[in-house]
Design a protein around this motif. Sequence first.
Motif, PDB file in Angstrom:
ATOM      1  N   ASN A  59      36.160  12.830  70.007  1.00  0.00           N
ATOM      2  CA  ASN A  59      36.272  11.436  69.579  1.00  0.00           C
ATOM      3  C   ASN A  59      35.385  10.523  70.413  1.00  0.00           C
ATOM      4  O   ASN A  59      34.861   9.525  69.926  1.00  0.00           O
TER       5      ASN A  59
ATOM      6  N   TYR B  44      38.968  18.337  65.692  1.00  0.00           N
ATOM      7  CA  TYR B  44      38.329  17.123  65.188  1.00  0.00           C
ATOM      8  C   TYR B  44      39.249  16.419  64.186  1.00  0.00           C
ATOM      9  O   TYR B  44      39.445  15.204  64.254  1.00  0.00           O
TER      10      TYR B  44
ATOM     11  N   ASN C 178      28.003   7.793  67.887  1.00  0.00           N
ATOM     12  CA  ASN C 178      29.262   8.523  67.701  1.00  0.00           C
ATOM     13  C   ASN C 178      29.559   8.590  66.205  1.00  0.00           C
ATOM     14  O   ASN C 178      29.604   7.551  65.539  1.00  0.00           O
ATOM     15  N   PRO C 179      29.682   9.789  65.606  1.00  0.00           N
ATOM     16  CA  PRO C 179      29.905  11.104  66.241  1.00  0.00           C
ATOM     17  C   PRO C 179      28.640  11.927  66.487  1.00  0.00           C
ATOM     18  O   PRO C 179      28.730  13.122  66.749  1.00  0.00           O
TER      19      PRO C 179
END
Length: 246
Positions: free
Chosen positions: A191, A177, A208-209
């Motif tokens: 990602n 990450y 996201n995330p």
Amino acid sequence: MFDLDLPAGVGIRWLGKEHILWLLIAAAITLLLCIACARASERGRRRIRCAVCVLILLCEANRQLCLLSAGVWGVYTLPLHLCSMSVFVVLWNCLRGGKLSGELLYCLTMPGAAFALVFPDWLDYPALNLLSIGTFLGHILLVAYPAMSTACGLIRPEARRLPRCFACLFAAAVVMYVFNKLTGANYFFLNSPAPGSPLEWFARFLGNPGYILGFLPILSAVWLILYLPWMRKRRKRKAPDEAEPL
């Protein structure tokens, strides 16, 4: 031939005839290797496992060489995805054995490679492209190696080892990450979700995330499927002893 800027329409359609054919080939190869390994002598099993290990290494080398020859090899194409890392776990297990490496192959590599085969991110390449063929075959063998090792008893799944496996996965995910954020890569799909995968569904609801949390129910469901039969089998073995009168 391996240029990433491929024209539209030259790739494989998801769950199209070429993709389904590859999935059928994957099932056939895995089944045949499981049968061959289960029926072989100890020496024969060793030879089969070594041969599959070598083929896995060659498939990964083929992928790297294809990307290098296309001039696109770099920080985004390093062998840092779960399946690429698993190549080295297979090598370790083949050479040294070990319960933890076997468990990692059973609970992470096998379902991870199967997931990649169902939701491949290399479908832009034509069916007969060397990179496409090598990548499909490599993932098929990553499914087959732990499956056949389990079939012949060389890997004995134990649910009690899952916390250690999860710790290994979590540690690798944290590193990946940070690496992704620094480089813009997408290893472990941390990602952005794999195209067409269930993670895209989680991304629509969690963003996201936030979609990364979707890994937890997926992993839990997969482990339940993989380990429930073994847990039931062990309970049945213990049941007669427990039922004996004093």
